[in-house]
Design an enzyme around this catalytic site. Structure first.
Site, PDB file in Angstrom:
ATOM      1  N   TYR A 183       0.767  -1.176   0.108  1.00 29.25           N
ATOM      2  CA  TYR A 183      -0.141  -0.224  -0.443  1.00 29.25           C
ATOM      3  C   TYR A 183       1.322   0.989   0.554  1.00 29.25           C
ATOM      4  O   TYR A 183       0.136   2.128  -0.910  1.00 29.25           O
ATOM      5  CB  TYR A 183      -0.942  -0.713   1.382  1.00 29.25           C
ATOM      6  CG  TYR A 183      -1.718   0.855   1.212  1.00 29.25           C
ATOM      7  CD1 TYR A 183      -3.536   0.987   1.012  1.00 29.25           C
ATOM      8  CD2 TYR A 183      -2.095   2.440   1.589  1.00 29.25           C
ATOM      9  CE1 TYR A 183      -4.641   1.776   0.509  1.00 29.25           C
ATOM     10  CE2 TYR A 183      -3.166   3.207   1.232  1.00 29.25           C
ATOM     11  CZ  TYR A 183      -3.896   2.813   0.787  1.00 29.25           C
ATOM     12  OH  TYR A 183      -4.682   4.113   1.126  1.00 29.25           O
TER      13      TYR A 183
ATOM     14  N   PHE B 242      -8.117  20.319 -25.348  1.00 30.23           N
ATOM     15  CA  PHE B 242      -8.364  19.163 -25.229  1.00 30.23           C
ATOM     16  C   PHE B 242      -9.727  19.189 -23.690  1.00 30.23           C
ATOM     17  O   PHE B 242      -9.934  19.827 -23.118  1.00 30.23           O
ATOM     18  CB  PHE B 242      -7.245  18.592 -24.675  1.00 30.23           C
ATOM     19  CG  PHE B 242      -7.827  16.800 -24.447  1.00 30.23           C
ATOM     20  CD1 PHE B 242      -7.663  15.693 -26.315  1.00 30.23           C
ATOM     21  CD2 PHE B 242      -7.873  16.252 -23.312  1.00 30.23           C
ATOM     22  CE1 PHE B 242      -8.519  14.772 -26.184  1.00 30.23           C
ATOM     23  CE2 PHE B 242      -8.656  14.827 -24.084  1.00 30.23           C
ATOM     24  CZ  PHE B 242      -8.585  13.973 -25.248  1.00 30.23           C
ATOM     25  N   THR B 243     -10.727  17.739 -24.010  1.00 32.46           N
ATOM     26  CA  THR B 243     -11.710  18.023 -24.147  1.00 32.46           C
ATOM     27  C   THR B 243     -11.643  18.117 -22.191  1.00 32.46           C
ATOM     28  O   THR B 243     -12.122  18.478 -21.956  1.00 32.46           O
ATOM     29  CB  THR B 243     -12.683  16.336 -24.027  1.00 32.46           C
ATOM     30  OG1 THR B 243     -11.670  15.985 -23.980  1.00 32.46           O
ATOM     31  CG2 THR B 243     -12.911  16.886 -25.126  1.00 32.46           C
TER      32      THR B 243
ATOM     33  N   ASP C 217       1.276  18.858 -21.306  1.00 31.79           N
ATOM     34  CA  ASP C 217       0.061  17.945 -21.479  1.00 31.79           C
ATOM     35  C   ASP C 217       1.158  16.731 -22.503  1.00 31.79           C
ATOM     36  O   ASP C 217       1.479  17.005 -23.744  1.00 31.79           O
ATOM     37  CB  ASP C 217      -1.195  18.204 -21.849  1.00 31.79           C
ATOM     38  CG  ASP C 217      -1.313  16.965 -21.994  1.00 31.79           C
ATOM     39  OD1 ASP C 217      -0.925  15.691 -22.231  1.00 31.79           O
ATOM     40  OD2 ASP C 217      -2.854  17.024 -22.877  1.00 31.79           O
TER      41      ASP C 217
ATOM     42  N   LYS D 192      -0.704   6.561 -23.302  1.00 29.50           N
ATOM     43  CA  LYS D 192      -0.502   7.022 -24.895  1.00 29.50           C
ATOM     44  C   LYS D 192       1.545   6.430 -25.172  1.00 29.50           C
ATOM     45  O   LYS D 192       1.701   4.974 -24.770  1.00 29.50           O
ATOM     46  CB  LYS D 192      -0.972   8.575 -25.504  1.00 29.50           C
ATOM     47  CG  LYS D 192      -2.662   8.421 -25.584  1.00 29.50           C
ATOM     48  CD  LYS D 192      -3.104   9.052 -24.197  1.00 29.50           C
ATOM     49  CE  LYS D 192      -4.769   9.473 -24.696  1.00 29.50           C
ATOM     50  NZ  LYS D 192      -4.859   9.302 -23.189  1.00 29.50           N
TER      51      LYS D 192
ATOM     52  N   ARG E 142     -14.505  13.808 -33.898  1.00 27.68           N
ATOM     53  CA  ARG E 142     -13.670  15.110 -33.473  1.00 27.68           C
ATOM     54  C   ARG E 142     -13.747  16.322 -33.662  1.00 27.68           C
ATOM     55  O   ARG E 142     -13.586  16.818 -34.560  1.00 27.68           O
ATOM     56  CB  ARG E 142     -12.011  14.634 -33.153  1.00 27.68           C
ATOM     57  CG  ARG E 142     -12.139  13.749 -32.173  1.00 27.68           C
ATOM     58  CD  ARG E 142     -11.470  13.758 -30.809  1.00 27.68           C
ATOM     59  NE  ARG E 142     -12.694  13.530 -29.863  1.00 27.68           N
ATOM     60  CZ  ARG E 142     -11.996  13.481 -28.709  1.00 27.68           C
ATOM     61  NH1 ARG E 142     -11.079  13.247 -28.488  1.00 27.68           N
ATOM     62  NH2 ARG E 142     -12.859  13.165 -27.837  1.00 27.68           N
TER      63      ARG E 142
ATOM     64  N   PHE F 260     -19.796  13.547 -25.806  1.00 23.36           N
ATOM     65  CA  PHE F 260     -19.704  13.022 -27.131  1.00 23.36           C
ATOM     66  C   PHE F 260     -19.370  11.384 -26.718  1.00 23.36           C
ATOM     67  O   PHE F 260     -19.158  10.974 -27.036  1.00 23.36           O
ATOM     68  CB  PHE F 260     -17.990  13.865 -27.261  1.00 23.36           C
ATOM     69  CG  PHE F 260     -17.000  13.521 -26.531  1.00 23.36           C
ATOM     70  CD1 PHE F 260     -16.609  14.502 -26.083  1.00 23.36           C
ATOM     71  CD2 PHE F 260     -15.800  12.461 -26.217  1.00 23.36           C
ATOM     72  CE1 PHE F 260     -15.340  14.487 -24.754  1.00 23.36           C
ATOM     73  CE2 PHE F 260     -15.095  12.024 -25.848  1.00 23.36           C
ATOM     74  CZ  PHE F 260     -14.284  13.534 -24.602  1.00 23.36           C
TER      75      PHE F 260
HETATM   76  N1  F0G Z   1      -4.877  15.174 -22.815  1.00 25.47           N
HETATM   77  C1  F0G Z   1      -4.622  14.051 -23.944  1.00 25.47           C
HETATM   78  C2  F0G Z   1      -4.467  15.274 -24.512  1.00 25.47           C
HETATM   79  C3  F0G Z   1      -5.320  13.167 -24.532  1.00 25.47           C
HETATM   80  O1  F0G Z   1      -5.425  13.102 -25.759  1.00 25.47           O
HETATM   81  C4  F0G Z   1      -5.759  12.747 -23.441  1.00 25.47           C
HETATM   82  C5  F0G Z   1      -6.878  11.946 -23.541  1.00 25.47           C
HETATM   83  C6  F0G Z   1      -5.800  12.994 -21.992  1.00 25.47           C
HETATM   84  C7  F0G Z   1      -5.123  14.671 -21.484  1.00 25.47           C
HETATM   85  C8  F0G Z   1      -6.525  11.565 -21.215  1.00 25.47           C
HETATM   86  O2  F0G Z   1      -5.744  11.191 -20.250  1.00 25.47           O
HETATM   87  O3  F0G Z   1      -7.742   9.409 -21.029  1.00 25.47           O
HETATM   88  O4  F0G Z   1      -5.484   9.312 -19.730  1.00 25.47           O
HETATM   89  O5  F0G Z   1      -7.818  10.314 -18.677  1.00 25.47           O
HETATM   90  N2  F0G Z   1      -7.443  11.221 -24.385  1.00 25.47           N
HETATM   91  C9  F0G Z   1      -8.082   9.717 -25.225  1.00 25.47           C
HETATM   92  C10 F0G Z   1      -8.370   9.809 -26.499  1.00 25.47           C
HETATM   93  C11 F0G Z   1      -8.705   9.857 -24.688  1.00 25.47           C
HETATM   94  O6  F0G Z   1      -8.824   8.789 -26.839  1.00 25.47           O
HETATM   95  O7  F0G Z   1      -7.854  11.193 -27.333  1.00 25.47           O
HETATM   96  P1  F0G Z   1      -6.932   9.802 -19.583  1.00 25.47           P
END
Ligand code: F0G
Length: 460
Positions: free
Chosen positions: A75, A127-128, A218, A261, A385, A451
């Site tokens: 832990y 980014f979303t 990022d 990624k 997108r 989305f």
């Molecule tokens: N920043 C970027 C540039 C991303 O592409 C993503 C995730 C995140 C942050 C968030 O990271 O998913 O680990 O919480 N992108 C995925 C995509 C979901 O399909 O582009 P996460």
């Protein structure tokens, strides 16, 4: 025979395969209707080639799978945590690390610490999840990417670059103290996987130093960005991906990372900072949202896999094959006349849905429509997108993003060149009957990140 150019091939071979289900067109029509024409709501069982995302869908190496067995599941103070920490410090150069279960958890913690209500967060395209956490913390995101990034056919080699004049305008308008930090992405996802140049980053560093503004990186796809710098930027052609990544990180003050990624794992992420005070607060907050600061929502085995994945991702041959496969698909699509974002990006091909379906208005969801049609054609799953991903502003009005794209995202080390041929042929088949394609109507819209769960029906 005179061989001028030689082919590249993947620096790995297969040891295990996952069998896929083949479906018929009537089965796929039924499946997409049940999913409300949203590819996120399909069952993966019904998908033949899954290009929804490159996130968490990578193949791990035999070494990574082996490392799962030596994960230390303590832990507190797990050995695996220290391996991950040292991989990050050594390869990226950041001082303090907070593991999180994925990228958005790091964004949540960092936004809570660095953003005060009313702050401005300039960044090179939104980014979303990143923008949503900035907004939930009381900030307002302002786009400072160069204009070229919003034009799918513009061939600028570094469409991820920051327009310093746009930043200067914000600093003049609000004052540097109101700028929480620069939200700087490498290989900008929503621009089409487009890189920022080292020259631009250095200028940004000089400017932000002068005004005492942090750069938060990022770094989800930093190694892919480094590959493009190596290929396209003067003085970097002889540098390794590893060296370039290290230099990029050294020009920033902290980072959030989705390890799902670049770092070649199925789950995981982290926040990093060079500032003790920020670290101290993050170390405390992570306990509230994720878990103790030496595991942050991850199993020990996940941290083992990340430590190795980071190192593997910085191998020049790996990145060459990774981006090479994406380029192979993109060129095939271009040969069929399909309009795609240029230059070809790092993690996928982005089809320009506006150009492909000019008879649909943006309110008829051209990219969402196209993603559904491609699935019906071949069982290839892609992602919207465009206007659906962009969501609504805090005043309830829709964002109308200039880019309305379908992303064919390529997982790392997963599919073969023959899969790429099948994908391009499917896109071409849909392209051929593009004039007959009708749009969609949204019939269900969730409040956050719509989305993922929105539902649609076909317009008559
Ligand atoms: N920043 C970027 C540039 C991303 O592409 C993503 C995730 C995140 C942050 C968030 O990271 O998913 O680990 O919480 N992108 C995925 C995509 C979901 O399909 O582009 P996460």
């Amino acid at each position: 025979m005179n061989i001028k150019t030689r082919s590249w091939a993947e620096p790995y071979k297969m040891k295990m395969v996952e069998l896929l289900k083949m479906t018929t067109k009537p089965q796929r029509i039924k499946a997409i209707k049940e999913a409300g024409f949203n590819t996120f709501l399909l069952k993966s069982e019904d998908v033949y080639i899954d290009l929804l995302t490159d996130s968490g869908t990578n193949s791990m190496s035999d070494r990574q799978w082996g490392a799962l067995m030596i994960g230390d599941e303590a832990y507190a103070g797990s050995k695996s945590y220290y391996k991950m920490e040292s991989a990050i410090q050594k390869n990226y150069g950041y001082k303090y690390i907070i593991p999180t279960h994925q990228g958005r958890a790091a964004e949540n913690i960092l936004s809570k610490i660095l953003i005060k209500k009313g702050d401005i967060v300039p960044g090179n395209m939104y980014f979303t999840t990143t923008r949503l956490h900035q907004e939930l913390a009381g900030g307002t995101f302002e786009d400072i990417i160069i204009d070229e990034a919003h034009d799918p056919s513009n061939e600028h080699p570094f469409k991820g670059n920051v327009d310093l004049a746009k930043l200067e305008k914000l600093v003049k308008k609000y004052g540097a103290k109101k700028i929480a930090y620069i939200s700087l992405a490498t290989n900008v996802n929503l621009a089409g996987g487009q890189p920022i140049s080292m020259a631009n980053l250095k200028e940004l560093r000089a400017y932000t130093k002068k005004h005492q503004i942090r750069i938060i990186h990022d770094m989800t796809r930093v190694a892919e960005n480094a590959y493009f710098i190596q290929q396209r930027e003067k003085d970097y052609e002889k540098k390794s991906i590893r060296e370039i990544v290290f230099e990029i990180c050294s020009l920033t003050d902290g980072a959030t990372m989705s390890a799902k990624k670049d770092a070649l794992v199925n789950i995981g992420g982290f926040m990093a900072t060079n500032e003790w005070d920020v670290f101290e607060e993050a170390r405390n907050l992570v306990v509230v949202y994720e878990g103790l600061h030496t595991y942050g929502g991850l199993a020990g085995r996940d941290m083992e896999a990340i430590a190795l994945g980071i190192a593997e991702s910085l191998d020049d041959n790996h990145q060459h094959a990774r981006v090479g496969q994406v380029e192979y698909l993109g060129k095939k699509m271009q040969d069929y006349g399909i309009p795609i974002v240029k230059p070809i990006g790092g993690h996928g091909i982005f089809v320009d849905a506006r150009a492909m379906l000019p008879h649909l208005t943006q309110d008829e969801f051209p990219a969402q429509t196209l993603a559904a049609e491609i699935f019906i054609d071949s069982g290839v799953r892609t992602m919207e997108r465009g206007i659906v991903s962009a969501g609504r502003k805090s005043n309830g009005k829709n964002y109308y993003p200039p880019l309305e794209l379908v992303r064919f995202t390529i997982p790392r080390r997963v599919y073969t060149q023959a899969h790429m041929d099948v994908i391009a042929e499917s896109a071409a088949a849909v392209y051929q009957r593009r004039k007959t394609i009708k749009g969609l109507k949204m019939i269900y819209e969730p409040k956050y990140l719509r989305f993922f769960q929105a539902k649609f029906e076909k317009l008559k």
